[in-house]
Design a protein around this motif. Sequence first.
Motif, short mmCIF file in Angstrom:
data_model
loop_
_atom_site.label_atom_id
_atom_site.label_comp_id
_atom_site.label_asym_id
_atom_site.label_seq_id
_atom_site.Cartn_x
_atom_site.Cartn_y
_atom_site.Cartn_z
N UNK A 273 0.84 -1.19 0.00
CA UNK A 273 0.00 0.00 0.00
C UNK A 273 0.87 1.25 0.00
N UNK A 274 0.27 2.34 -0.42
CA UNK A 274 0.95 3.65 -0.46
C UNK A 274 -0.08 4.69 -0.07
N UNK A 275 0.19 5.44 1.00
CA UNK A 275 -0.79 6.37 1.56
C UNK A 275 -0.26 7.80 1.57
N UNK A 276 -0.88 8.72 0.82
CA UNK A 276 -0.47 10.12 0.87
C UNK A 276 -0.72 10.73 2.25
N UNK A 277 0.14 11.64 2.65
CA UNK A 277 -0.01 12.32 3.93
C UNK A 277 -0.46 13.76 3.71
N UNK A 278 -1.34 14.27 4.58
CA UNK A 278 -1.86 15.63 4.41
C UNK A 278 -0.93 16.68 5.00
N UNK A 279 0.30 16.75 4.48
CA UNK A 279 1.26 17.74 4.99
C UNK A 279 2.31 18.02 3.93
N UNK A 280 3.01 19.14 4.03
CA UNK A 280 4.07 19.45 3.07
C UNK A 280 5.23 18.47 3.21
N UNK A 281 6.03 18.29 2.15
CA UNK A 281 7.20 17.42 2.24
C UNK A 281 8.19 17.90 3.30
N UNK A 282 8.98 16.99 3.79
CA UNK A 282 9.97 17.33 4.81
C UNK A 282 11.16 16.38 4.68
N UNK A 283 12.16 16.57 5.52
CA UNK A 283 13.29 15.65 5.60
C UNK A 283 13.19 14.88 6.91
N UNK A 284 13.22 13.55 6.83
CA UNK A 284 13.36 12.73 8.02
C UNK A 284 14.36 11.62 7.73
N UNK A 285 14.93 11.06 8.78
CA UNK A 285 15.97 10.04 8.67
C UNK A 285 15.45 8.67 9.09
N UNK A 286 14.33 8.62 9.83
CA UNK A 286 13.80 7.34 10.29
C UNK A 286 12.31 7.46 10.58
N UNK A 287 11.62 6.33 10.54
CA UNK A 287 10.21 6.22 10.92
C UNK A 287 10.13 5.45 12.24
N UNK A 288 8.92 5.32 12.77
CA UNK A 288 8.68 4.51 13.97
C UNK A 288 7.63 3.46 13.65
N UNK A 289 7.64 2.35 14.41
CA UNK A 289 6.73 1.25 14.13
C UNK A 289 6.36 0.56 15.44
N UNK A 290 5.05 0.28 15.60
CA UNK A 290 4.58 -0.53 16.72
C UNK A 290 4.04 -1.85 16.17
N UNK A 291 3.44 -2.66 17.05
CA UNK A 291 2.93 -3.96 16.60
C UNK A 291 1.92 -3.80 15.46
N UNK A 292 1.05 -2.79 15.56
CA UNK A 292 -0.05 -2.66 14.59
C UNK A 292 -0.03 -1.37 13.78
N UNK A 293 0.92 -0.47 14.05
CA UNK A 293 0.89 0.85 13.42
C UNK A 293 2.28 1.29 12.95
N UNK A 294 2.26 2.13 11.93
CA UNK A 294 3.46 2.85 11.48
C UNK A 294 3.25 4.32 11.82
N UNK A 295 4.27 4.96 12.36
CA UNK A 295 4.16 6.37 12.74
C UNK A 295 5.18 7.18 11.94
N UNK A 296 4.66 8.11 11.14
CA UNK A 296 5.50 9.04 10.41
C UNK A 296 5.57 10.32 11.23
N UNK A 297 6.76 10.72 11.64
CA UNK A 297 6.94 11.95 12.43
C UNK A 297 7.49 13.01 11.49
N UNK A 298 6.69 14.05 11.25
CA UNK A 298 7.12 15.09 10.33
C UNK A 298 8.02 16.09 11.03
N UNK A 299 9.31 16.01 10.71
CA UNK A 299 10.25 17.01 11.19
C UNK A 299 9.87 18.39 10.66
#
Length: 573
Positions: A273-299
């Motif tokens: 799957x590929x999911x667009x995010x409702x925010x402007x582009x940014x630079x990040x170096x890593x994502x976070x992940x839990x058992x059931x979720x992915x967390x994108x942290x917008x720097x």
Amino acid sequence: MESAKVQSSPKPPYNNYWVGLDDLKYVPPYLKDVPETPEEMTCVTKGTWPTWLQGSFMRIGAGKYVIPLSEDGSKPPAILQHFFDGLGMLHKFTFENGQVRYISRHTAEGVVRRARREGFLSVTMFGLNANTPLKDAQDPCSALLGAQQSLWIPNGHLEPDAANLNVVPRRGMHLPKDTNPLSRGTASENPEEDEVMVFTDFNMLQVCDAETLEPKRLLTYADIDPELSGYGICAHPPKDRKLGTIYNYLISTEGIMSVFALDFKSKPVKLLWKTPLPCPPCYIHSLAMTQDYVVFIRNPLHMNISDMTRQVMEMIEYEDGETTKFFVLRKSDGQHIATFEAPNFMFFHSVNAYDYIDKSTGDVNLHVDLCSYEGDYVTYREYNLSNVLEPARPFMDATLVRYELSAVNNKADASKIRRATVAQAIPGAPMELPRIRKDMSMVPGYRYVYACAGNAGPSPGTEVTIGRYGNGIKTVQAAFFGCIGKTDWLTGKFIKWQPEDGESCPCEPVFVGRPGSTEEDDGLVLTIVIDRKGTKSILVALDGRDLKEVARADMPQVYALGPHGSFIEGSTM
């Protein structure tokens, strides 16, 4: 008539000037060119390497900073000016029956060949343009545009070593059929054992032979699926080994930022799957992940590419006062289900994350642990060689912070932004390059984090200083990284290991759990230091419980500082 006053721009809190060949002698050996060891050798060891330690310790780092721009030496060389910019080099330590073997190889020699042929260096450069001496010596009418660009965007077929990939080797992923006529070697039917992959902060992957370390293939995510063309990509894509999925982000050519999931066990790997995010582009170096979720942290950082001659570190602009956003996506289908925000901070590395049931409410909460930097200071700007030689101020370190995202199971509109709260922090313990026990990933209640603690910290007795100190900074004996630290979420305590006998600059610690152990910190912490005089580096194993030294192995060369590594259990490849 009174003359008008001219208001000068404030001086940035870092030095940013050209470091030439004459001044490179002041740069520590681990930020210079180093040789490779292409034939595997047995290391001289001290102490007892446990026989349970079976596998390979892979590290990626820098190998070259001075790049020739002609075959006959008629032109001045290009000199890479930033810690992130050194051309890539792979290292492998193999552990078997208490012995340690070592091999290393430069992995961007195609970049060097192209620079000799074209007369300028074409790679992405965080620091000042490495072609500056060449550019300044040219007639402006005939100056080559490529020599002036800091952001290099490759196109077409590339040789497997024709780009600088400089971050993390990882195992697995069944790639699509190779159609690049410039690839080398034979594609493996068993990539988990025979090949390693190197990731970076760019839409490009490098495949290397796991035994010889020779580069075999370059590809992009678009070679996996055309929907994945674009830019961005973080160097640390979370990998869920149980589900067989990898998660990353992408910025399309239209400027839309998305998170995507790949099934790496399928043959070949496929887009889930590929999911667009409702925010402007940014630079990040890593994502976070839990058992059931992915967390994108917008720097609060965006890339301004209006001027391609600027340094990349200056193209990445800080959004003063903008909140940091957390976008929560469900792993099963990629649906964006919740959005949170916190007061302005930035980060490089996520540490760990997990979801759990809040006993008081019955809701699903997430804890996301990060090395968090507060304020408007972009820390990678201080990693210029000029600022290593002459620090404008003490190097900044991150604080280990646990952010809580509550009630992600709430059916409210995901566009409604809720508040992220700080559930816990460990102040006074400066941390970067964090690592945990591998099987503690996504586990609620995990305790221990290992990391480099204290940039430019003291290093008693070393003869390897990190530059010519000025501007009132009184540190006399120091290292780029100061010591190794261990923190405990349960107690909030912090212990550290400081190299002795004049050794210095331990790199990112990698924890390897003892097979069958039930205590989270029962295992070894692997790091690398440089000797007192800066003539060689040493692999050191520390006890994960108290950080006491257990064993060491001498390397035949200096280890040029590299940010990351991985331990691959089992097969010694």
